[in-house]
Design an enzyme around this catalytic site. Sequence first.
Site, PDB file in Angstrom:
ATOM      1  N   HIS A 144       0.840  -1.208   0.000  1.00  0.00           N
ATOM      2  CA  HIS A 144       0.000   0.000   0.000  1.00  0.00           C
ATOM      3  C   HIS A 144       0.873   1.255   0.000  1.00  0.00           C
ATOM      4  CE1 HIS A 144      -3.393   2.601   1.384  1.00  0.00           C
ATOM      5  NE2 HIS A 144      -2.415   3.229   2.026  1.00  0.00           N
ATOM      6  N   GLU A 145       1.890   1.283   0.845  1.00  0.00           N
ATOM      7  CA  GLU A 145       2.753   2.463   0.936  1.00  0.00           C
ATOM      8  C   GLU A 145       3.601   2.630  -0.315  1.00  0.00           C
ATOM      9  OE1 GLU A 145       2.352   4.678   3.188  1.00  0.00           O
ATOM     10  OE2 GLU A 145       0.885   3.450   4.259  1.00  0.00           O
ATOM     11  N   HIS A 148       1.624   4.325  -3.021  1.00  0.00           N
ATOM     12  CA  HIS A 148       1.566   5.786  -2.906  1.00  0.00           C
ATOM     13  C   HIS A 148       2.754   6.434  -3.624  1.00  0.00           C
ATOM     14  CE1 HIS A 148      -1.866   6.623  -0.406  1.00  0.00           C
ATOM     15  NE2 HIS A 148      -1.463   5.857   0.598  1.00  0.00           N
ATOM     16  N   GLU A 201      -6.146   6.925  -1.487  1.00  0.00           N
ATOM     17  CA  GLU A 201      -6.062   5.783  -0.578  1.00  0.00           C
ATOM     18  C   GLU A 201      -6.595   4.523  -1.247  1.00  0.00           C
ATOM     19  OE1 GLU A 201      -4.832   5.287   2.615  1.00  0.00           O
ATOM     20  OE2 GLU A 201      -3.847   7.170   2.150  1.00  0.00           O
TER      21      GLU A 201
END
Length: 273
Positions: A144-145, A148, A201
Amino acid sequence: MAKLFYLSGLTAALILAGCQAVNTTSGGAVGVERKQYMFSMLSSAELNQKYAQSYQQTLSEASQKGELDKNSTNAKRVDAIAKRLIAQTPVFRPDAAQWDWDANLIDSDELNANCGPGGKIIVYSGLIEKLQLTDDELAAVMGHEVAHALREHSREAMSKAYGVQMASQIGSVLGVGQVGLGVANTGVEYLMTLPNSRSNENEADLIGLELAARAGYDPNAAITLWKKMEQAGGGAPPEFMSTHPSSGSRIASLQAAIPKVMPLYEQAKGKRG
């Protein structure tokens, strides 16, 4: 009111003149295709360089406090998972293969992890230990990070902030009253900034899900991860007023996407034996 609408249109035209529409990544199996608006004067290279300096300072401070963990079992887990995820990033953007990637574990009770511009990953031990994360769950949050960073969400957010600042300055020069500016800024915040932040997100959830699956980590772990996060976080603010999706909508979105990436996971698992 007519004057405010006229100035809003003029301001928008001036701001958009400094923006360029880009899609920082390919859509992947999860189909993230949203165009992003970036200020051309804020380059990826410049932001990556500035963030790298901040990242090194954070590591230096952690090292001085004896909190930079290089040798524990969890540090080795973070390093191994990062390598497997990073190997899959060119699927979404080929230039990521040339990024100066780095991953570190900081000994802290903080339930957090991040990946800054240019591929600088930090995981805090509290996240792993307090939530008792499995490798699959840790890969979900790290993926997930990393997503980003691939989507350059930090650069996009800075471009939006710059646009809001420019709109306020132009409005002041052209004579819009403080009440009008307040209305305009509130509208920008809730109609542009927050929805897009929630969108960011969701994009990170989906791309992270696919990265982890391609790296051989069970996509279903993303569901157990966010359930653990929900339990740890207690009550959450209403979704409309938050920059993050509510746990319920986040989990529903992930569940809908898991069938798209499960074949990738099965293929990767087969290769790893």
